[in-house]
Write a protein that holds these residues in place. Structure first.
Motif, PDB file in Angstrom:
ATOM      1  N   TYR A 215      19.979 -16.713  22.357  1.00 12.47           N
ATOM      2  CA  TYR A 215      18.789 -17.155  23.071  1.00 12.47           C
ATOM      3  C   TYR A 215      19.001 -16.904  24.556  1.00 12.47           C
ATOM      4  O   TYR A 215      19.970 -17.416  25.147  1.00 12.47           O
ATOM      5  N   TRP A 216      18.118 -16.136  25.164  1.00 11.50           N
ATOM      6  CA  TRP A 216      18.170 -15.895  26.605  1.00 11.50           C
ATOM      7  C   TRP A 216      17.188 -16.823  27.308  1.00 11.50           C
ATOM      8  O   TRP A 216      16.034 -16.939  26.897  1.00 11.50           O
ATOM      9  N   PHE A 217      17.649 -17.498  28.373  1.00 14.22           N
ATOM     10  CA  PHE A 217      16.812 -18.393  29.143  1.00 14.22           C
ATOM     11  C   PHE A 217      16.194 -17.620  30.302  1.00 14.22           C
ATOM     12  O   PHE A 217      16.912 -17.255  31.248  1.00 14.22           O
ATOM     13  N   PRO A 218      14.897 -17.283  30.235  1.00 14.31           N
ATOM     14  CA  PRO A 218      14.263 -16.560  31.344  1.00 14.31           C
ATOM     15  C   PRO A 218      14.473 -17.282  32.680  1.00 14.31           C
ATOM     16  O   PRO A 218      14.640 -18.503  32.727  1.00 14.31           O
ATOM     17  N   HIS A 219      14.470 -16.487  33.746  1.00 16.51           N
ATOM     18  CA  HIS A 219      14.722 -16.937  35.125  1.00 16.51           C
ATOM     19  C   HIS A 219      16.204 -17.197  35.362  1.00 16.51           C
ATOM     20  O   HIS A 219      16.583 -17.690  36.430  1.00 16.51           O
ATOM     21  N   LEU A 321      12.135  -6.492  29.438  1.00 20.63           N
ATOM     22  CA  LEU A 321      11.507  -7.810  29.476  1.00 20.63           C
ATOM     23  C   LEU A 321      12.072  -8.627  30.636  1.00 20.63           C
ATOM     24  O   LEU A 321      11.320  -9.300  31.365  1.00 20.63           O
ATOM     25  N   ARG A 322      13.383  -8.576  30.852  1.00 24.18           N
ATOM     26  CA  ARG A 322      13.961  -9.309  31.974  1.00 24.18           C
ATOM     27  C   ARG A 322      13.412  -8.795  33.300  1.00 24.18           C
ATOM     28  O   ARG A 322      13.066  -9.590  34.180  1.00 24.18           O
ATOM     29  N   ARG A 323      13.305  -7.472  33.451  1.00 20.80           N
ATOM     30  CA  ARG A 323      12.778  -6.922  34.708  1.00 20.80           C
ATOM     31  C   ARG A 323      11.341  -7.381  34.953  1.00 20.80           C
ATOM     32  O   ARG A 323      10.975  -7.745  36.078  1.00 20.80           O
ATOM     33  N   VAL A 324      10.525  -7.384  33.893  1.00 20.58           N
ATOM     34  CA  VAL A 324       9.127  -7.800  34.047  1.00 20.58           C
ATOM     35  C   VAL A 324       9.041  -9.278  34.396  1.00 20.58           C
ATOM     36  O   VAL A 324       8.255  -9.681  35.269  1.00 20.58           O
ATOM     37  N   VAL A 325       9.822 -10.128  33.724  1.00 19.14           N
ATOM     38  CA  VAL A 325       9.807 -11.560  34.021  1.00 19.14           C
ATOM     39  C   VAL A 325      10.271 -11.814  35.454  1.00 19.14           C
ATOM     40  O   VAL A 325       9.669 -12.607  36.196  1.00 19.14           O
ATOM     41  N   ASP A 326      11.325 -11.118  35.883  1.00 21.10           N
ATOM     42  CA  ASP A 326      11.855 -11.333  37.234  1.00 21.10           C
ATOM     43  C   ASP A 326      10.856 -10.923  38.311  1.00 21.10           C
ATOM     44  O   ASP A 326      10.833 -11.513  39.402  1.00 21.10           O
ATOM     45  N   ARG A 327      10.025  -9.913  38.031  1.00 19.41           N
ATOM     46  CA  ARG A 327       9.041  -9.450  39.022  1.00 19.41           C
ATOM     47  C   ARG A 327       7.775 -10.299  39.033  1.00 19.41           C
ATOM     48  O   ARG A 327       6.953 -10.167  39.934  1.00 19.41           O
ATOM     49  N   PHE A 334      10.550 -21.648  27.590  1.00 20.56           N
ATOM     50  CA  PHE A 334      11.210 -21.447  26.301  1.00 20.56           C
ATOM     51  C   PHE A 334      12.147 -20.258  26.346  1.00 20.56           C
ATOM     52  O   PHE A 334      11.820 -19.218  26.934  1.00 20.56           O
ATOM     53  N   PRO A 335      13.305 -20.362  25.691  1.00 11.49           N
ATOM     54  CA  PRO A 335      14.194 -19.199  25.616  1.00 11.49           C
ATOM     55  C   PRO A 335      13.624 -18.099  24.720  1.00 11.49           C
ATOM     56  O   PRO A 335      12.762 -18.344  23.876  1.00 11.49           O
ATOM     57  N   VAL A 336      14.123 -16.889  24.940  1.00 10.25           N
ATOM     58  CA  VAL A 336      13.776 -15.718  24.127  1.00 10.25           C
ATOM     59  C   VAL A 336      14.833 -15.585  23.035  1.00 10.25           C
ATOM     60  O   VAL A 336      16.040 -15.596  23.320  1.00 10.25           O
ATOM     61  N   GLU A 337      14.394 -15.451  21.784  1.00  7.68           N
ATOM     62  CA  GLU A 337      15.306 -15.416  20.634  1.00  7.68           C
ATOM     63  C   GLU A 337      15.535 -13.981  20.182  1.00  7.68           C
ATOM     64  O   GLU A 337      14.588 -13.198  20.080  1.00  7.68           O
ATOM     65  N   VAL A 338      16.796 -13.641  19.871  1.00  7.33           N
ATOM     66  CA  VAL A 338      17.155 -12.278  19.458  1.00  7.33           C
ATOM     67  C   VAL A 338      17.974 -12.349  18.180  1.00  7.33           C
ATOM     68  O   VAL A 338      18.968 -13.092  18.102  1.00  7.33           O
ATOM     69  N   ARG A 339      17.552 -11.564  17.174  1.00  2.19           N
ATOM     70  CA  ARG A 339      18.235 -11.538  15.876  1.00  2.19           C
ATOM     71  C   ARG A 339      18.305 -10.105  15.344  1.00  2.19           C
ATOM     72  O   ARG A 339      17.767  -9.185  15.961  1.00  2.19           O
ATOM     73  N   ALA A 378       3.466  -4.822  24.998  1.00  4.93           N
ATOM     74  CA  ALA A 378       3.494  -3.438  25.472  1.00  4.93           C
ATOM     75  C   ALA A 378       4.919  -2.881  25.464  1.00  4.93           C
ATOM     76  O   ALA A 378       5.142  -1.716  25.093  1.00  4.93           O
ATOM     77  N   ILE A 379       5.890  -3.699  25.872  1.00  8.24           N
ATOM     78  CA  ILE A 379       7.288  -3.257  25.875  1.00  8.24           C
ATOM     79  C   ILE A 379       7.754  -2.938  24.457  1.00  8.24           C
ATOM     80  O   ILE A 379       8.366  -1.897  24.200  1.00  8.24           O
ATOM     81  N   ALA A 380       7.461  -3.856  23.512  1.00  8.29           N
ATOM     82  CA  ALA A 380       7.858  -3.628  22.120  1.00  8.29           C
ATOM     83  C   ALA A 380       7.104  -2.446  21.525  1.00  8.29           C
ATOM     84  O   ALA A 380       7.660  -1.658  20.746  1.00  8.29           O
ATOM     85  N   GLY A 381       5.834  -2.300  21.879  1.00 10.36           N
ATOM     86  CA  GLY A 381       5.037  -1.199  21.352  1.00 10.36           C
ATOM     87  C   GLY A 381       5.540   0.159  21.789  1.00 10.36           C
ATOM     88  O   GLY A 381       5.410   1.150  21.059  1.00 10.36           O
TER      89      GLY A 381
END
Length: 442
Positions: A215-219, A321-327, A334-339, A378-381
Protein backbone atom coordinates in the motif's frame (compact mmCIF):
# COMPACT_ATOMS: atom_id res chain seq x y z
CA UNK A 1 -45.20 -11.59 -1.39
CA UNK A 2 -42.79 -9.43 -3.42
CA UNK A 3 -42.89 -5.76 -2.47
CA UNK A 4 -41.43 -2.68 -4.09
CA UNK A 5 -38.08 -1.95 -2.50
CA UNK A 6 -35.30 0.58 -2.08
CA UNK A 7 -31.68 -0.52 -2.41
CA UNK A 8 -28.19 0.93 -2.03
CA UNK A 9 -24.82 -0.70 -2.34
CA UNK A 10 -22.20 -0.97 0.42
CA UNK A 11 -20.51 2.31 -0.53
CA UNK A 12 -23.80 4.16 -1.01
CA UNK A 13 -22.90 5.43 -4.49
CA UNK A 14 -25.45 3.18 -6.26
CA UNK A 15 -29.14 3.44 -5.35
CA UNK A 16 -32.40 2.14 -6.80
CA UNK A 17 -36.10 2.31 -5.94
CA UNK A 18 -39.42 1.12 -7.31
CA UNK A 19 -38.30 -2.41 -8.21
CA UNK A 20 -39.58 -5.77 -7.00
CA UNK A 21 -37.32 -7.85 -4.77
CA UNK A 22 -37.68 -11.64 -4.82
CA UNK A 23 -35.99 -14.00 -2.33
CA UNK A 24 -36.14 -17.51 -3.84
CA UNK A 25 -35.35 -20.73 -2.02
CA UNK A 26 -33.79 -23.34 -4.26
CA UNK A 27 -33.06 -23.50 -7.96
CA UNK A 28 -36.68 -24.22 -8.89
CA UNK A 29 -37.84 -20.96 -7.31
CA UNK A 30 -35.04 -19.04 -9.02
CA UNK A 31 -36.15 -20.48 -12.37
CA UNK A 32 -39.80 -19.65 -11.69
CA UNK A 33 -38.93 -16.05 -10.81
CA UNK A 34 -36.88 -15.65 -13.99
CA UNK A 35 -39.63 -17.14 -16.18
CA UNK A 36 -42.25 -14.86 -14.64
CA UNK A 37 -40.13 -11.76 -15.14
CA UNK A 38 -39.25 -12.66 -18.73
CA UNK A 39 -42.89 -13.33 -19.59
CA UNK A 40 -43.80 -9.88 -18.24
CA UNK A 41 -41.01 -8.18 -20.19
CA UNK A 42 -39.15 -7.26 -16.99
CA UNK A 43 -35.38 -7.32 -16.50
CA UNK A 44 -33.78 -9.31 -13.68
CA UNK A 45 -30.61 -8.53 -11.74
CA UNK A 46 -29.29 -11.03 -9.20
CA UNK A 47 -27.62 -9.41 -6.19
CA UNK A 48 -25.30 -10.62 -3.48
CA UNK A 49 -23.90 -8.40 -0.74
CA UNK A 50 -23.97 -5.21 -2.83
CA UNK A 51 -20.24 -4.74 -2.42
CA UNK A 52 -19.63 -3.64 -6.02
CA UNK A 53 -18.94 0.05 -6.58
CA UNK A 54 -20.06 -0.05 -10.21
CA UNK A 55 -23.74 -0.23 -11.18
CA UNK A 56 -23.39 -3.87 -12.24
CA UNK A 57 -25.92 -5.03 -9.60
CA UNK A 58 -28.33 -2.10 -9.84
CA UNK A 59 -31.89 -3.41 -10.33
CA UNK A 60 -34.37 -1.83 -12.74
CA UNK A 61 -37.39 -4.14 -12.57
CA UNK A 62 -36.73 -7.30 -10.53
CA UNK A 63 -33.97 -7.88 -8.00
CA UNK A 64 -33.18 -11.53 -7.29
CA UNK A 65 -31.78 -11.73 -3.75
CA UNK A 66 -30.10 -15.06 -3.00
CA UNK A 67 -29.94 -14.74 0.79
CA UNK A 68 -32.28 -17.74 1.16
CA UNK A 69 -30.28 -19.76 -1.35
CA UNK A 70 -27.00 -19.80 0.54
CA UNK A 71 -26.31 -23.28 1.88
CA UNK A 72 -23.48 -25.76 1.68
CA UNK A 73 -24.42 -28.60 -0.69
CA UNK A 74 -21.44 -30.85 0.01
CA UNK A 75 -17.68 -31.41 0.18
CA UNK A 76 -16.08 -34.47 -1.42
CA UNK A 77 -13.06 -36.40 -0.18
CA UNK A 78 -11.03 -34.70 -2.94
CA UNK A 79 -11.96 -31.20 -1.78
CA UNK A 80 -14.62 -30.37 -4.36
CA UNK A 81 -17.02 -28.07 -2.49
CA UNK A 82 -20.45 -27.29 -3.91
CA UNK A 83 -22.41 -24.35 -2.52
CA UNK A 84 -25.57 -22.48 -3.32
CA UNK A 85 -24.55 -19.28 -4.99
CA UNK A 86 -25.79 -16.90 -2.30
CA UNK A 87 -23.38 -18.19 0.35
CA UNK A 88 -21.03 -15.42 1.60
CA UNK A 89 -17.34 -16.14 1.30
CA UNK A 90 -16.74 -15.74 5.03
CA UNK A 91 -19.25 -18.51 5.75
CA UNK A 92 -17.75 -20.73 3.06
CA UNK A 93 -14.23 -20.38 4.44
CA UNK A 94 -15.48 -21.20 7.96
CA UNK A 95 -17.32 -24.29 6.67
CA UNK A 96 -14.19 -25.43 4.84
CA UNK A 97 -11.88 -24.79 7.80
CA UNK A 98 -14.11 -26.92 10.02
CA UNK A 99 -13.58 -29.80 7.57
CA UNK A 100 -9.83 -29.33 7.06
CA UNK A 101 -10.02 -27.52 3.71
CA UNK A 102 -9.37 -23.99 2.42
CA UNK A 103 -9.67 -21.92 -0.74
CA UNK A 104 -6.23 -21.61 -2.28
CA UNK A 105 -6.50 -17.85 -2.70
CA UNK A 106 -8.86 -15.10 -1.51
CA UNK A 107 -9.32 -11.39 -1.93
CA UNK A 108 -8.87 -9.09 1.04
CA UNK A 109 -12.64 -8.78 1.63
CA UNK A 110 -14.85 -11.80 2.32
CA UNK A 111 -18.29 -10.21 2.69
CA UNK A 112 -19.27 -10.95 -0.93
CA UNK A 113 -21.39 -13.92 -1.94
CA UNK A 114 -19.78 -16.67 -3.99
CA UNK A 115 -21.85 -15.70 -7.04
CA UNK A 116 -21.16 -12.00 -6.67
CA UNK A 117 -17.44 -12.49 -6.19
CA UNK A 118 -17.19 -14.76 -9.22
CA UNK A 119 -19.40 -12.64 -11.44
CA UNK A 120 -17.27 -9.54 -10.95
CA UNK A 121 -13.86 -11.22 -11.22
CA UNK A 122 -12.74 -11.07 -7.58
CA UNK A 123 -9.07 -11.94 -7.12
CA UNK A 124 -6.43 -12.00 -4.45
CA UNK A 125 -2.69 -11.68 -4.87
CA UNK A 126 0.10 -14.12 -5.74
CA UNK A 127 2.36 -14.41 -8.77
CA UNK A 128 1.53 -18.10 -9.15
CA UNK A 129 -2.15 -17.92 -8.18
CA UNK A 130 -5.25 -16.97 -10.14
CA UNK A 131 -8.44 -15.33 -8.95
CA UNK A 132 -11.50 -17.04 -7.54
CA UNK A 133 -12.70 -18.01 -11.03
CA UNK A 134 -9.64 -20.22 -11.52
CA UNK A 135 -10.86 -22.41 -8.63
CA UNK A 136 -14.28 -23.15 -10.22
CA UNK A 137 -14.82 -26.71 -11.47
CA UNK A 138 -18.55 -26.66 -12.31
CA UNK A 139 -21.58 -24.43 -12.04
CA UNK A 140 -25.34 -24.48 -12.45
CA UNK A 141 -26.89 -21.62 -14.41
CA UNK A 142 -30.54 -20.60 -14.68
CA UNK A 143 -31.09 -19.22 -18.17
CA UNK A 144 -33.47 -16.50 -19.36
CA UNK A 145 -36.18 -19.03 -20.28
CA UNK A 146 -35.95 -20.69 -16.84
CA UNK A 147 -33.99 -23.69 -18.10
CA UNK A 148 -31.27 -24.99 -15.77
CA UNK A 149 -27.89 -25.67 -17.37
CA UNK A 150 -25.18 -27.71 -15.65
CA UNK A 151 -21.77 -26.54 -16.89
CA UNK A 152 -18.24 -27.89 -16.54
CA UNK A 153 -15.20 -28.43 -18.78
CA UNK A 154 -17.05 -31.44 -20.24
CA UNK A 155 -20.65 -30.13 -20.17
CA UNK A 156 -21.48 -26.99 -22.14
CA UNK A 157 -17.79 -26.11 -21.96
CA UNK A 158 -18.19 -22.78 -23.77
CA UNK A 159 -20.76 -21.60 -21.25
CA UNK A 160 -18.66 -22.86 -18.34
CA UNK A 161 -15.60 -21.00 -19.63
CA UNK A 162 -17.42 -17.67 -19.79
CA UNK A 163 -19.72 -18.04 -16.78
CA UNK A 164 -16.81 -18.15 -14.33
CA UNK A 165 -16.71 -14.35 -14.73
CA UNK A 166 -20.15 -13.82 -16.23
CA UNK A 167 -21.21 -10.40 -14.86
CA UNK A 168 -24.63 -11.92 -14.21
CA UNK A 169 -25.26 -11.41 -17.94
CA UNK A 170 -25.50 -15.05 -19.05
CA UNK A 171 -27.92 -16.27 -16.39
CA UNK A 172 -28.29 -16.65 -12.64
CA UNK A 173 -25.61 -18.73 -10.95
CA UNK A 174 -27.50 -21.10 -8.68
CA UNK A 175 -24.78 -23.55 -7.59
CA UNK A 176 -21.00 -23.43 -7.84
CA UNK A 177 -18.40 -26.17 -7.35
CA UNK A 178 -14.91 -25.03 -6.35
CA UNK A 179 -11.69 -26.97 -5.85
CA UNK A 180 -10.53 -26.56 -2.26
CA UNK A 181 -7.07 -27.51 -0.98
CA UNK A 182 -5.96 -28.96 2.35
CA UNK A 183 -6.09 -26.25 5.00
CA UNK A 184 -2.87 -24.28 5.39
CA UNK A 185 -1.51 -21.31 7.31
CA UNK A 186 0.15 -18.10 6.17
CA UNK A 187 3.17 -16.53 7.79
CA UNK A 188 2.47 -12.80 7.47
CA UNK A 189 5.37 -10.35 7.45
CA UNK A 190 4.32 -6.70 7.38
CA UNK A 191 6.49 -3.64 7.46
CA UNK A 192 7.45 -0.28 5.98
CA UNK A 193 9.21 0.39 2.69
CA UNK A 194 9.77 3.31 0.36
CA UNK A 195 7.92 3.56 -2.94
CA UNK A 196 11.16 4.63 -4.59
CA UNK A 197 12.84 1.46 -3.40
CA UNK A 198 9.97 -0.80 -4.43
CA UNK A 199 9.73 0.71 -7.91
CA UNK A 200 13.40 -0.06 -8.51
CA UNK A 201 12.31 -3.69 -9.01
CA UNK A 202 8.62 -3.96 -8.21
CA UNK A 203 8.23 -7.25 -10.07
CA UNK A 204 10.89 -8.95 -7.95
CA UNK A 205 9.23 -7.75 -4.75
CA UNK A 206 5.71 -8.79 -5.80
CA UNK A 207 6.97 -12.30 -6.62
CA UNK A 208 9.28 -12.62 -3.60
CA UNK A 209 6.98 -15.09 -1.81
CA UNK A 210 3.58 -16.72 -2.32
CA UNK A 211 1.23 -13.76 -1.76
CA UNK A 212 2.57 -10.21 -1.81
CA UNK A 213 0.95 -6.79 -1.81
CA UNK A 214 1.74 -3.27 -0.74
CA UNK A 215 0.00 0.00 0.00
CA UNK A 216 1.47 3.35 -1.05
CA UNK A 217 0.41 6.42 0.94
CA UNK A 218 -0.02 9.32 -1.53
CA UNK A 219 1.77 12.58 -0.64
CA UNK A 220 4.58 10.47 0.86
CA UNK A 221 7.25 8.02 -0.31
CA UNK A 222 6.13 5.49 2.30
CA UNK A 223 4.48 2.10 1.78
CA UNK A 224 3.19 -0.71 3.95
CA UNK A 225 4.23 -4.11 2.59
CA UNK A 226 2.55 -7.48 3.22
CA UNK A 227 4.29 -10.76 2.41
CA UNK A 228 2.35 -13.97 3.12
CA UNK A 229 4.14 -17.33 2.86
CA UNK A 230 2.24 -20.63 2.86
CA UNK A 231 3.23 -22.89 5.78
CA UNK A 232 1.69 -25.92 7.55
CA UNK A 233 -1.02 -25.42 10.15
CA UNK A 234 1.40 -26.81 12.75
CA UNK A 235 3.27 -23.46 12.62
CA UNK A 236 0.36 -21.34 13.90
CA UNK A 237 1.52 -18.32 15.90
CA UNK A 238 -1.31 -15.77 15.78
CA UNK A 239 -1.18 -12.25 17.14
CA UNK A 240 -2.34 -11.78 20.74
CA UNK A 241 -5.91 -10.56 20.78
CA UNK A 242 -4.98 -7.13 22.14
CA UNK A 243 -2.37 -6.59 19.40
CA UNK A 244 -4.78 -7.54 16.64
CA UNK A 245 -7.41 -5.15 17.99
CA UNK A 246 -4.89 -2.36 18.45
CA UNK A 247 -3.29 -2.71 15.00
CA UNK A 248 -6.34 -3.47 12.91
CA UNK A 249 -9.15 -1.65 14.65
CA UNK A 250 -7.51 1.26 16.50
CA UNK A 251 -4.51 2.14 14.32
CA UNK A 252 -5.59 1.01 10.85
CA UNK A 253 -9.37 1.53 10.76
CA UNK A 254 -9.50 4.14 13.51
CA UNK A 255 -6.58 6.11 12.11
CA UNK A 256 -8.02 6.08 8.60
CA UNK A 257 -11.42 7.17 9.90
CA UNK A 258 -9.73 10.07 11.70
CA UNK A 259 -7.90 11.17 8.54
CA UNK A 260 -11.10 10.96 6.46
CA UNK A 261 -13.13 12.82 9.08
CA UNK A 262 -10.53 15.54 9.57
CA UNK A 263 -10.16 15.92 5.82
CA UNK A 264 -13.88 16.46 5.46
CA UNK A 265 -13.83 19.24 8.06
CA UNK A 266 -10.46 20.75 7.13
CA UNK A 267 -9.14 19.50 3.75
CA UNK A 268 -5.64 21.02 4.18
CA UNK A 269 -5.05 18.52 7.01
CA UNK A 270 -5.17 15.50 4.67
CA UNK A 271 -1.59 15.72 3.43
CA UNK A 272 0.13 16.12 6.82
CA UNK A 273 -2.15 13.48 8.36
CA UNK A 274 -1.31 11.10 5.49
CA UNK A 275 2.33 11.39 6.47
CA UNK A 276 1.45 10.61 10.09
CA UNK A 277 -0.69 7.61 9.03
CA UNK A 278 2.10 6.25 6.87
CA UNK A 279 4.36 6.05 9.93
CA UNK A 280 1.78 4.71 12.39
CA UNK A 281 1.77 1.04 11.42
CA UNK A 282 4.67 -0.84 13.00
CA UNK A 283 6.30 -4.02 11.61
CA UNK A 284 4.81 -7.31 12.70
CA UNK A 285 5.03 -11.02 11.94
CA UNK A 286 2.40 -13.61 12.75
CA UNK A 287 1.11 -16.95 11.45
CA UNK A 288 -2.55 -17.89 11.27
CA UNK A 289 -5.06 -19.87 9.24
CA UNK A 290 -4.97 -18.67 5.63
CA UNK A 291 -8.50 -17.29 5.49
CA UNK A 292 -7.81 -15.10 8.53
CA UNK A 293 -4.61 -13.66 7.05
CA UNK A 294 -5.92 -13.07 3.53
CA UNK A 295 -8.80 -10.92 4.77
CA UNK A 296 -8.70 -7.37 6.18
CA UNK A 297 -11.57 -5.69 8.00
CA UNK A 298 -12.72 -2.54 6.19
CA UNK A 299 -14.70 -0.36 8.59
CA UNK A 300 -14.26 2.92 6.69
CA UNK A 301 -16.43 3.03 3.58
CA UNK A 302 -14.96 4.15 0.29
CA UNK A 303 -15.31 4.16 -3.48
CA UNK A 304 -12.74 2.27 -5.49
CA UNK A 305 -11.34 2.09 -8.99
CA UNK A 306 -9.02 -0.82 -9.80
CA UNK A 307 -7.25 -1.67 -13.03
CA UNK A 308 -5.44 -4.84 -13.99
CA UNK A 309 -2.39 -3.89 -16.08
CA UNK A 310 0.27 -6.04 -17.73
CA UNK A 311 2.66 -7.26 -15.06
CA UNK A 312 5.63 -5.58 -16.74
CA UNK A 313 3.86 -2.19 -16.68
CA UNK A 314 3.34 -1.97 -12.90
CA UNK A 315 6.30 0.31 -12.19
CA UNK A 316 5.42 2.61 -15.09
CA UNK A 317 1.81 2.97 -13.92
CA UNK A 318 2.75 3.63 -10.28
CA UNK A 319 5.53 6.04 -11.19
CA UNK A 320 3.23 8.09 -13.41
CA UNK A 321 0.45 8.04 -10.79
CA UNK A 322 2.90 9.40 -8.21
CA UNK A 323 4.02 12.17 -10.59
CA UNK A 324 0.41 13.17 -11.30
CA UNK A 325 -0.55 13.18 -7.60
CA UNK A 326 2.55 15.21 -6.68
CA UNK A 327 1.75 17.85 -9.35
CA UNK A 328 -1.90 18.12 -8.30
CA UNK A 329 -3.73 19.89 -5.52
CA UNK A 330 -5.65 16.73 -4.63
CA UNK A 331 -5.85 15.53 -1.05
CA UNK A 332 -5.89 11.72 -1.06
CA UNK A 333 -6.47 10.11 2.36
CA UNK A 334 -6.57 6.46 1.22
CA UNK A 335 -3.52 4.40 0.29
CA UNK A 336 -3.08 2.93 -3.20
CA UNK A 337 -3.16 -0.90 -3.21
CA UNK A 338 -0.88 -3.00 -5.45
CA UNK A 339 -1.19 -6.75 -6.05
CA UNK A 340 -0.20 -9.43 -8.59
CA UNK A 341 -2.05 -12.36 -10.20
CA UNK A 342 -1.27 -15.21 -12.56
CA UNK A 343 -2.79 -15.36 -16.03
CA UNK A 344 -5.94 -17.43 -16.55
CA UNK A 345 -8.11 -18.62 -19.44
CA UNK A 346 -11.41 -16.91 -18.50
CA UNK A 347 -12.69 -14.64 -21.32
CA UNK A 348 -13.67 -11.63 -19.17
CA UNK A 349 -11.19 -12.08 -16.35
CA UNK A 350 -8.97 -9.06 -15.90
CA UNK A 351 -6.06 -11.56 -15.97
CA UNK A 352 -7.27 -13.29 -19.14
CA UNK A 353 -4.23 -14.54 -21.06
CA UNK A 354 -1.70 -12.33 -19.23
CA UNK A 355 0.04 -12.09 -15.87
CA UNK A 356 -1.48 -9.06 -14.21
CA UNK A 357 -0.58 -6.39 -11.68
CA UNK A 358 -3.51 -4.71 -9.97
CA UNK A 359 -3.47 -1.09 -8.88
CA UNK A 360 -6.44 0.25 -6.90
CA UNK A 361 -7.24 3.83 -5.88
CA UNK A 362 -9.84 4.92 -3.33
CA UNK A 363 -11.70 7.96 -2.07
CA UNK A 364 -14.09 8.29 0.89
CA UNK A 365 -17.55 6.94 0.13
CA UNK A 366 -19.21 10.36 0.19
CA UNK A 367 -16.54 11.99 -1.99
CA UNK A 368 -16.76 12.40 -5.75
CA UNK A 369 -13.55 10.91 -7.21
CA UNK A 370 -13.41 13.45 -10.03
CA UNK A 371 -10.05 14.18 -11.60
CA UNK A 372 -8.14 11.67 -9.43
CA UNK A 373 -9.94 8.63 -10.81
CA UNK A 374 -10.00 10.11 -14.32
CA UNK A 375 -6.24 10.61 -14.28
CA UNK A 376 -5.59 7.10 -13.00
CA UNK A 377 -7.95 5.63 -15.61
CA UNK A 378 -6.00 7.40 -18.36
CA UNK A 379 -2.66 6.16 -16.98
CA UNK A 380 -3.91 2.56 -16.78
CA UNK A 381 -5.56 2.83 -20.19
CA UNK A 382 -2.30 3.87 -21.82
CA UNK A 383 -0.88 0.38 -21.10
CA UNK A 384 -4.07 -1.53 -21.96
CA UNK A 385 -5.42 -1.74 -18.42
CA UNK A 386 -8.65 -3.61 -17.76
CA UNK A 387 -11.09 -2.32 -15.11
CA UNK A 388 -12.34 -4.55 -12.33
CA UNK A 389 -15.98 -5.27 -13.22
CA UNK A 390 -17.24 -4.50 -9.73
CA UNK A 391 -15.45 -1.17 -9.37
CA UNK A 392 -15.87 2.32 -10.75
CA UNK A 393 -14.77 2.90 -14.34
CA UNK A 394 -15.85 4.88 -17.37
CA UNK A 395 -15.31 2.45 -20.27
CA UNK A 396 -17.95 1.23 -22.72
CA UNK A 397 -18.24 -1.87 -24.91
CA UNK A 398 -16.18 -0.41 -27.75
CA UNK A 399 -13.26 0.40 -25.46
CA UNK A 400 -13.48 -2.89 -23.58
CA UNK A 401 -13.52 -4.92 -26.80
CA UNK A 402 -10.02 -3.58 -27.47
CA UNK A 403 -8.80 -4.64 -24.01
CA UNK A 404 -10.14 -8.24 -24.04
CA UNK A 405 -9.11 -10.60 -26.88
CA UNK A 406 -12.21 -12.78 -26.27
CA UNK A 407 -14.74 -10.00 -25.69
CA UNK A 408 -16.66 -10.84 -28.88
CA UNK A 409 -16.82 -14.48 -27.87
CA UNK A 410 -18.50 -13.50 -24.60
CA UNK A 411 -21.03 -11.10 -26.13
CA UNK A 412 -21.95 -13.63 -28.82
CA UNK A 413 -22.65 -16.20 -26.10
CA UNK A 414 -24.69 -13.63 -24.15
CA UNK A 415 -26.77 -12.91 -27.27
CA UNK A 416 -27.38 -16.63 -27.76
CA UNK A 417 -28.36 -17.35 -24.15
CA UNK A 418 -30.23 -14.10 -23.45
CA UNK A 419 -31.16 -12.41 -26.74
CA UNK A 420 -33.85 -10.26 -25.11
CA UNK A 421 -31.51 -8.91 -22.44
CA UNK A 422 -33.55 -10.26 -19.52
CA UNK A 423 -30.44 -10.17 -17.32
CA UNK A 424 -29.34 -6.70 -18.37
CA UNK A 425 -29.48 -3.23 -16.93
CA UNK A 426 -28.26 0.16 -18.16
CA UNK A 427 -24.73 -0.54 -16.90
CA UNK A 428 -24.44 -3.86 -18.75
CA UNK A 429 -25.89 -2.24 -21.87
CA UNK A 430 -22.97 0.18 -21.68
CA UNK A 431 -20.14 -2.23 -20.94
CA UNK A 432 -21.31 -5.15 -23.13
CA UNK A 433 -23.56 -3.37 -25.60
CA UNK A 434 -27.33 -4.01 -25.67
CA UNK A 435 -28.48 -7.59 -26.19
CA UNK A 436 -29.32 -8.60 -29.75
CA UNK A 437 -33.10 -8.27 -29.56
CA UNK A 438 -32.80 -4.82 -27.98
CA UNK A 439 -30.92 -3.58 -31.06
CA UNK A 440 -33.34 -5.03 -33.59
CA UNK A 441 -31.23 -8.17 -34.08
CA UNK A 442 -28.25 -6.34 -35.53
Amino acid sequence: MPQEQRWRNWAGNQVAAGFTAVHPRGTAEIAAAVRAAAAAGRRVRPIGSGHSFSAIGRPEDVQLVLDRHAGLVGVTDSGLVTVQAGMPLHRLTAELAARGWALTNLGDIDRQTVAGALSTGTHGTGAAFGGLASQVRACELVLADGAVLRCSPTEHADVFSAARVGLGALGVLSEVTLQAVPAFALRAEEGPASLTGLLADVDAFLSSTDHVEFYWFPHTDRCLTKRNTRVPLTELDPLPGWRAVWDDEVVANGGLAAVVGAGRLAPPLVRPLARVSARALSPRTHTDAAHRVFVSRRRVRFREMEYGVPRAAAAEVLGELRRVVDRSDWRVPFPVEVRLSAADDVPLSTASERDTAYVAVHVPARTEPGAYFAAFEAIAGAVGGRPHWGKVHGLDAAALADRYPRFGEFTALRDRLDPAGVFGNAHLDRVLGPARARTGGR
